[in-house]
Each structure stands twice: as structure tokens, then as C-alpha cells.
Scaffold this motif. Structure first.
Motif, PDB file in Angstrom:
ATOM      1  N   ARG A  87       0.704  -1.244   0.062  1.00  0.00           N
ATOM      2  CA  ARG A  87       0.040   0.026   0.035  1.00  0.00           C
ATOM      3  C   ARG A  87       0.850   1.210   0.205  1.00  0.00           C
ATOM      4  O   ARG A  87       0.650   2.187  -0.748  1.00  0.00           O
ATOM      5  N   TYR A  88       1.946   1.087   0.679  1.00  0.00           N
ATOM      6  CA  TYR A  88       3.110   2.603   0.903  1.00  0.00           C
ATOM      7  C   TYR A  88       3.329   2.742  -0.544  1.00  0.00           C
ATOM      8  O   TYR A  88       3.386   3.833  -0.869  1.00  0.00           O
ATOM      9  N   GLY A  89       3.867   1.584  -1.308  1.00  0.00           N
ATOM     10  CA  GLY A  89       4.666   1.623  -2.523  1.00  0.00           C
ATOM     11  C   GLY A  89       3.471   2.339  -3.572  1.00  0.00           C
ATOM     12  O   GLY A  89       3.825   3.036  -4.304  1.00  0.00           O
ATOM     13  N   SER A  90       2.074   1.872  -3.432  1.00  0.00           N
ATOM     14  CA  SER A  90       1.039   2.309  -4.438  1.00  0.00           C
ATOM     15  C   SER A  90       0.860   3.650  -4.128  1.00  0.00           C
ATOM     16  O   SER A  90       0.644   4.437  -5.285  1.00  0.00           O
ATOM     17  N   ALA A 141       1.311   9.351  -6.455  1.00  0.00           N
ATOM     18  CA  ALA A 141       1.753  10.523  -6.277  1.00  0.00           C
ATOM     19  C   ALA A 141       2.445  10.971  -7.635  1.00  0.00           C
ATOM     20  O   ALA A 141       2.391  12.376  -7.697  1.00  0.00           O
ATOM     21  N   SER A 142       3.046  10.260  -7.967  1.00  0.00           N
ATOM     22  CA  SER A 142       3.830  10.565  -9.456  1.00  0.00           C
ATOM     23  C   SER A 142       3.247  10.709 -10.705  1.00  0.00           C
ATOM     24  O   SER A 142       3.718  11.076 -11.766  1.00  0.00           O
ATOM     25  N   LEU A 143       1.716  10.277 -10.609  1.00  0.00           N
ATOM     26  CA  LEU A 143       0.984  10.181 -11.846  1.00  0.00           C
ATOM     27  C   LEU A 143       0.732  11.653 -12.311  1.00  0.00           C
ATOM     28  O   LEU A 143       0.606  12.621 -11.356  1.00  0.00           O
ATOM     29  N   GLY A 173       0.727   8.356   2.036  1.00  0.00           N
ATOM     30  CA  GLY A 173       1.946   7.657   1.511  1.00  0.00           C
ATOM     31  C   GLY A 173       3.196   8.242   2.148  1.00  0.00           C
ATOM     32  O   GLY A 173       4.134   8.904   1.505  1.00  0.00           O
ATOM     33  N   ASN A 174       3.229   8.229   3.403  1.00  0.00           N
ATOM     34  CA  ASN A 174       4.385   8.719   4.222  1.00  0.00           C
ATOM     35  C   ASN A 174       4.814   7.857   5.408  1.00  0.00           C
ATOM     36  O   ASN A 174       4.111   6.674   5.416  1.00  0.00           O
ATOM     37  N   VAL A 175       5.910   7.828   5.653  1.00  0.00           N
ATOM     38  CA  VAL A 175       6.439   6.958   6.796  1.00  0.00           C
ATOM     39  C   VAL A 175       5.681   6.744   7.957  1.00  0.00           C
ATOM     40  O   VAL A 175       5.347   5.732   8.447  1.00  0.00           O
ATOM     41  N   PHE A 176       5.141   7.881   8.396  1.00  0.00           N
ATOM     42  CA  PHE A 176       4.292   7.756   9.760  1.00  0.00           C
ATOM     43  C   PHE A 176       3.051   6.915   9.632  1.00  0.00           C
ATOM     44  O   PHE A 176       2.763   6.217  10.471  1.00  0.00           O
ATOM     45  N   THR A 177       2.506   7.171   8.221  1.00  0.00           N
ATOM     46  CA  THR A 177       1.243   6.299   8.138  1.00  0.00           C
ATOM     47  C   THR A 177       1.710   4.858   7.908  1.00  0.00           C
ATOM     48  O   THR A 177       0.907   3.681   8.626  1.00  0.00           O
ATOM     49  N   LEU A 178       2.775   4.591   7.373  1.00  0.00           N
ATOM     50  CA  LEU A 178       3.416   3.091   7.309  1.00  0.00           C
ATOM     51  C   LEU A 178       3.627   2.456   8.584  1.00  0.00           C
ATOM     52  O   LEU A 178       3.020   1.439   8.977  1.00  0.00           O
ATOM     53  N   ALA A 179       4.153   3.260   9.363  1.00  0.00           N
ATOM     54  CA  ALA A 179       4.402   2.962  10.943  1.00  0.00           C
ATOM     55  C   ALA A 179       3.052   2.468  11.448  1.00  0.00           C
ATOM     56  O   ALA A 179       3.004   1.483  12.163  1.00  0.00           O
ATOM     57  N   LYS A 180       2.341   3.400  11.412  1.00  0.00           N
ATOM     58  CA  LYS A 180       0.719   3.238  12.053  1.00  0.00           C
ATOM     59  C   LYS A 180       0.160   1.921  11.511  1.00  0.00           C
ATOM     60  O   LYS A 180      -0.223   1.174  12.325  1.00  0.00           O
ATOM     61  N   GLU A 181       0.325   1.681  10.189  1.00  0.00           N
ATOM     62  CA  GLU A 181      -0.226   0.606   9.822  1.00  0.00           C
ATOM     63  C   GLU A 181       0.311  -0.590  10.320  1.00  0.00           C
ATOM     64  O   GLU A 181      -0.332  -1.898  10.202  1.00  0.00           O
ATOM     65  N   LEU A 182       1.791  -0.674  10.094  1.00  0.00           N
ATOM     66  CA  LEU A 182       2.357  -1.777  10.635  1.00  0.00           C
ATOM     67  C   LEU A 182       2.138  -2.138  11.988  1.00  0.00           C
ATOM     68  O   LEU A 182       2.019  -3.263  12.538  1.00  0.00           O
TER      69      LEU A 182
END
Length: 67
Positions: free
Chosen positions: A16-19, A24-26, A48-57
Motif C-alpha cells: 500500500r505504501y508503494g502504491s 503521487a507521481s502520476l 503515503g508517508n513513513v508515519f502512516t506506514l508505521a501506524k499501519e504496521l
């Protein structure tokens, strides 16, 4: 069994993070062709940031622990 579920959840979080980073680059024209609304685009890109990634993990590990 729990370890496999944890690895699957972590993998899903990274996907999800990668997607979101790719989204964002489209270009605006490509998003328009795909039918992605601006509000939906902005909402997902903000995630799509590191904080959301950490929260989801962290949520994934709690989810697996309760199974």
C-alpha cells in the motif's frame, strides 16, 4: 501460523505504501483518464508517508496478535 499472517500483513502494508508513492507521481491527465477524483487522490497521497506506514504496521501486528 501467526508468523505467516504477520508477514502477510507487513507485506500488504508495504505494498500500500508503494502504491501510494507511485500514485503521487502520476500526471493529472493520467489520473483523469483512470477516473481518480482529486479529493480521493489527495487523501491517498497524504497517507503515503513513513508515519502512516508505521501506524499501519503497528495495527497489523495488533491484528495478528488477536487472532
Amino acid at each position: 501460523m501467526i508468523f505467516i499472517a504477520l508477514i502477510q500483513q507487513v507485506s500488504l502494508c508495504f505494498q500500500r505504501y508503494g502504491s501510494r508513492r507511485k500514485l503521487a507521481s502520476l500526471s493529472h491527465e493520467l489520473r483523469k483518464d483512470m477516473g481518480i477524483l482529486q479529493d480521493d487522490f489527495e487523501l491517498e497521497v497524504r497517507k503515503g508517508n513513513v508515519f502512516t506506514l508505521a501506524k499501519e504496521l503497528m495495527a497489523a501486528t495488533k491484528l495478528v496478535a488477536t487472532k
